[in-house]
Design a protein around this motif. Structure first.
Motif, PDB file in Angstrom:
ATOM      1  N   LYS A  76      -7.720   0.644 -21.450  1.00 50.38           N
ATOM      2  CA  LYS A  76      -5.798  -0.216 -22.075  1.00 50.38           C
ATOM      3  C   LYS A  76      -6.209  -1.078 -21.258  1.00 50.38           C
ATOM      4  N   SER A 115      -4.654   5.515 -19.209  1.00 52.05           N
ATOM      5  CA  SER A 115      -5.973   5.173 -19.127  1.00 52.05           C
ATOM      6  C   SER A 115      -7.170   6.238 -18.945  1.00 52.05           C
ATOM      7  N   GLN A 145      -6.172  -1.272 -29.089  1.00 52.42           N
ATOM      8  CA  GLN A 145      -5.371  -1.260 -27.917  1.00 52.42           C
ATOM      9  C   GLN A 145      -3.908  -1.959 -27.952  1.00 52.42           C
ATOM     10  N   GLU A 152       0.924  -2.519 -22.267  1.00 50.12           N
ATOM     11  CA  GLU A 152       0.130  -2.190 -21.682  1.00 50.12           C
ATOM     12  C   GLU A 152       0.201  -0.950 -20.429  1.00 50.12           C
TER      13      GLU A 152
END
Length: 238
Positions: A76, A115, A145, A152
């Protein structure tokens, strides 16, 4: 799971610790990657060299190459995406394809649950389908991504997303093997091994590189090449 004390040190924006930019395209040796920030930590916690067990780790290159480069990364992390897409191909051309080094990817999953989930799933891909498919999946994760930095912190790399992404590079039958491995938590130990190394080596942000156990603190590709050449000489003299 990711360690709480690490999360307090590394907020998601700390993944911008490294920013790489192209200085020129005429010669690879003037192609630099500039680091914003540094690896500074309390002196007693600094790590300079460590013996690392590279077994059962995905890598690019010839297994007999004298030098081992590690990238600690997070799927990430925006800078890891930039690194994978723009810097790794240069490392592969200059150091891996020439037989000077092999390049490993290890996990330092700290941004959010995505993640951790994606890292463990990638470990399952490696365990079930091998090195070649791992790298195809690895690259697809960075390709996909989210570009919006606001994404995020969101839960984007869901299990269904990871399965669909894997099916872009593997058959449904092979994907089913990976899912079974992942759901049985067979990849957890491999992921934890990486996280333990990140802690032990003093990694404070991603991407961070090591050359034969020594942290890379240079700013340009020629600094990395020089470090690899010196490491090869040391290996030869052992």
């Amino acid at each position: 799971m990711a360690k709480n004390n690490k999360k307090t040190k590394k907020q998601p924006q700390s993944s911008s610790k490294f920013v790489f930019w192209m200085i020129g395209i005429i010669a690879v040796f003037v192609l630099g990657f500039i680091f914003l920030g540094n690896h500074t930590k309390p002196e007693e916690k600094q790590k300079t060299e460590e013996t690392i067990d590279y077994s059962n780790q995905p890598f690019l290159g010839d297994e007999s190459a004298p030098v081992s480069i590690i990238e600690f990364g997070d799927y990430k992390c925006p800078n890891c995406k930039h690194f994978a897409e723009n810097i790794v191909p240069i490392i592969q051309q200059e150091l891996v394809d020439t037989g000077k080094a092999k390049f490993y990817f290890m996990n330092d999953s700290f941004i959010n649950i995505d993640s951790i989930r994606s890292a463990k799933f990638a470990e399952s891909v490696y365990q079930e389908l091998g090195n070649e498919t791992f790298w195809k999946f690895h690259d697809r994760l960075f390709d996909k991504q989210p570009e919006d930095s606001a994404e995020e912190k969101k839960d984007v790399f869901t299990e269904s997303f990871l399965i669909d992404t894997l099916k872009e590079v593997a058959s449904d039958k092979d994907a089913a093997k990976v899912v079974q491995n992942f759901q049985a938590k067979k990849s957890d130990d491999a992921w934890q091994k990486d996280m333990d190394y990140a802690e032990k080596l003093g990694v404070t942000g991603t991407p961070t590189m090591f050359v034969n156990g020594k942290m890379f603190t240079g700013t340009k590709i020629d600094h990395l090449i020089k470090m690899v050449e010196e490491a090869a000489k040391e290996k030869k003299n052992e």
